[in-house]
Design an enzyme around this catalytic site. Structure first.
Site, mmCIF file in Angstrom:
data_model
loop_
_atom_site.group_PDB
_atom_site.id
_atom_site.type_symbol
_atom_site.label_atom_id
_atom_site.label_comp_id
_atom_site.label_asym_id
_atom_site.label_seq_id
_atom_site.Cartn_x
_atom_site.Cartn_y
_atom_site.Cartn_z
ATOM 1 N N ASP A 195 -60.839 -14.452 16.573
ATOM 2 C CA ASP A 195 -60.228 -13.388 15.755
ATOM 3 C C ASP A 195 -61.128 -12.920 14.625
ATOM 4 O OD1 ASP A 195 -57.846 -13.617 17.270
ATOM 5 O OD2 ASP A 195 -57.266 -15.338 16.049
ATOM 6 N N HIS A 225 -58.378 -8.500 21.087
ATOM 7 C CA HIS A 225 -59.350 -7.690 20.355
ATOM 8 C C HIS A 225 -58.685 -6.416 19.853
ATOM 9 C CE1 HIS A 225 -62.891 -9.815 22.586
ATOM 10 N NE2 HIS A 225 -62.236 -10.593 21.765
#
Ligand code: IMP
Length: 431
Positions: free
Chosen positions: A13, A41
Site C-alpha cells: 500500500d 492499487h
C-alpha cells in the site's frame, strides 16, 4: 530502454499504482509478476478513482499491453468486475494478456483461505481472504490449474472433479465448512474460459519481442518487501515474491534486463494484517494519521495499522531488493504535524542492532526515532523540490541518507500530476 521494476519498499500500500500509472504513459508493456487480487492499487485520473486489484496499472493507456505474468494467480471474477468498472467509466477496453502459465484462483481457494485464517486463533495472519496462499500452495503441490488449461476444458473438468473431491474433504472435516458443488464450479470456469480465454497467451514470444525491440517495460510489484515470502516478516507475509528478483521468474524477464529498480515508500508506514510493526502508533495519533491518509484497505476495507516511517526496514528493503531510487508518496499527509519522526535504529535487550532481524527478534525491537520539526504548510501544490518547505526537504534528505539511495519523486496528492520531481532523473530514463 531498461526494464523498470516498481516495487513496494514497506508493508504494501505504498502507492505503487499511482507511480506505475504515471510511468505507464510511456510504457509499451506493464507486467504484473506476482500475487493476485490481494493487491489494491488506487489510481486517480481523468476518468475517475479506481481500485485495481488484478489488472496492471497500465490499463488507462491504450498503447500499453498489460500482462498478467506467469508468477501471478488470477481471480477471474475480480478481473471481470474491474473490466466492468473501466467500461462504466468510459475507459477504452484495455490491451490485456494473461500468461498461459499463470495459476487460476478457484472458488475453493478463497473459501479455504477464509476458513483457515478464521480458525487459526492466535496464529491468524489476517490475509485478504482472496485465496492467494491456497492457490500458491496448490501450485507448489502441483495440483493447481493454469490459465492455459482453459484451452482444453474437458481435461480441466475431469481433473477438477478429482481435485475438488479432495478439497471438499478438507473443507468439511478440517474446517467444518460447507463443500463446494462441482457443477457450480464448472459453470464458473466455463464462463471464465469463454470470456477470458481469448486473452490467454504464451508470454515468451511477447516478452522476447518487447526486449528485442527495446520496448519500455514496467514490472509492477505488489505488496512490499516486508510481505515477501522469503525476505519479509514470515509468516506474516504473502505467498509470492514481492520484489524485483520475482520479476525475473514471474514475468519471464531475464534478471540482467532489470537494471532499474524503483522502490515506492510512503512518508510514514501502514500495514494491514498481523505481524511485527516496530514504529506502529496507537490511540489518538494513530487515528489522526489514519484519517489524514485515508488509510483503509483497498481490498478489504480494513482500517490499516499506521506508524512513523521505519528507516531501518526501509534500508533493508532497498538492500535486499537492490532498489536504485525511491518514490516517496503521501508526503502531504504529514503537512499538519508539529513534529515528524523516522526510526533510525532498533534496540533489543538494551543493545543496538546492526542488521535488520528475522521475525522472532523483530517482534521485540524498540525503534529509536529521529524527531524533526514538521512544516505545517500545504505541500499539495509543490512540483519542484525548491517549492517544498525546508523542514520537508530535511525530512526527505533524512530518508535518503537512511535508505542510501536518492528520492526521485515525491507524491503530494492523489492525482496523477501531484508529484514533485526531484532533481534525479526519472527511472525510465536511466540507462
Ligand atoms: P494474503 O496476500 O491475502 O495471503 O495476505 C498475507 C498478508 O499480506 C496479510 O498480512 C495481508 O494483510 C497482507 N496483504 C495482502 N495484500 C496486501 C496489499 O495489497 N496491501 C497490504 N497488505 C497486503
Amino acid at each position: 530502454m531498461p526494464v523498470t521494476a516498481v516495487i513496494g519498499a514497506q508493508w504494501g500500500d505504498e502507492g505503487k499504482g499511482k507511480i506505475v500509472d504515471r510511468l505507464a504513459s510511456r510504457a509499451d508493456m506493464v507486467v504484473r509478476f506476482g500475487g493476485g487480487s490481494n493487491a489494491g492499487h488506487t489510481i486517480v485520473n481523468e476518468h475517475g478513482r479506481f481500485r485495481l486489484h488484478s489488472l496492471p496499472s497500465g490499463v488507462f493507456y491504450p498503447g500499453a499491453l498489460n500482462l498478467l505474468g506467469t508468477g501471478t494467480v488470477v481471480d477471474f471474477d475480480s478481473l471481470n468486475a474491474e473490466m466492468g468498472d473501466l467500461k462504466a467509466a468510459g475507459v477504452a477496453t484495455p490491451r490485456l494478456a494473461i500468461s498461459n502459465r499463470a495459476h487460476v484462483i478457484m472458488p475453493y481457494h478463497k473459501l479455504m483461505d477464509r476458513l483457515k485464517d478464521a480458525s487459526a486463533g492466535v496464529d491468524r495472519l489476517g490475509t485478504t481472504g482472496q485465496g492467494i496462499g491456497p492457490t500458491y500452495a496448490d501450485k507448489a503441490d502441483r495440483v493447481g490449474f493454469q490459465a492455459g488449461e482453459f484451452l482444453n476444458l474437458p481435461a480441466l473438468e475431469a481433473r477438477l472433479s478429482r481435485v475438488l473431491h479432495m478439497k471438499n474433504q478438507i473443507v468439511e472435516s478440517v474446517y467444518g465448512g460447507e463443500s463446494i458443488a462441482l457443477e457450480t464450479t464448472l459453470d464458473r470456469i466455463r464462463a471464465w474460459a469463454k470470456q477470458f480465454g481469448p486473452y490467454v497467451v504464451d508470454p515468451v514470444p511477447i516478452v522476447r519481442r518487447a526486449l528485442s525491440q527495446d520496448s519500455t517495460v514496467i514490472l509492477e510489484g505488489q505488496l512490499g518487501v516486508m510481505r515477501d515470502l522469503d525476505w519479509g516478516a514470515y509468516p506474516f507475509v504473502t505467498s509470492s515474491t514481492t520484489f524485483a528478483a520475482g520479476g525475473g521468474a514471474g514475468a519471464g524477464i531475464p534478471p540482467s534486463k532489470i537494471r532499474d529498480i524503483l522502490g515506492v515508500c510512503k512518508a510514514y508506514t501502514t500495514a494491514v494484517g498481523e505481524g511485527p510493526f516496530p514504529t506502529e502508533l496507537q490511540g489518538a495519533p494513530a487515528e489522526r494519521l489514519r484519517e489524514a491518509g485515508g488509510e483503509y484497505g483497498a481490498t478489504t476495507g480494513r482500517p490499516r495499522r499506521v506508524g512513523w516511517l521505519d528507516g531501518v526496514a526501509l534500508r533493508y528493503a532497498v538492500e535486499v531488493s537492490a532498489m536504485a531510487r525511491l518514490a516517496l508518496t503521501k508526503l502531504d499527509v504529514l503537512d499538519d504535524w508539529d513534529e515528524v519522526k523516522v526510526a533510525v535504529a532498533y534496540r533489543v535487550d538494551g543493545e543496538s542492532l546492526e542488521e535488520f532481524p528475522g521475525t522472532a527478534v523483530l517482534s521485540r525491537v524498540e525503534p529509536v526515532f529521529n524527531t524533526m520539526p514538521g512544516w505545517r504548510t500545504s505541500t499539495a501544490r509543490a512540483r519542484r523540490l525548491e517549492e517544498l518547505p525546508g523542514s520537508a526537504r530535511a525530512f526527505v534528505q533524512c530518508i535518503e541518507e537512511l535508505a542510501g539511495v536518492p528520492v526521485s519523486m515525491i507524491g503530494v496528492g492523489a492525482e496523477r500530476t501531484a508529484i514533485v520531481e526531484a532533481s534525479h532523473p526519472e527511472p525510465a530514463a536511466v540507462a
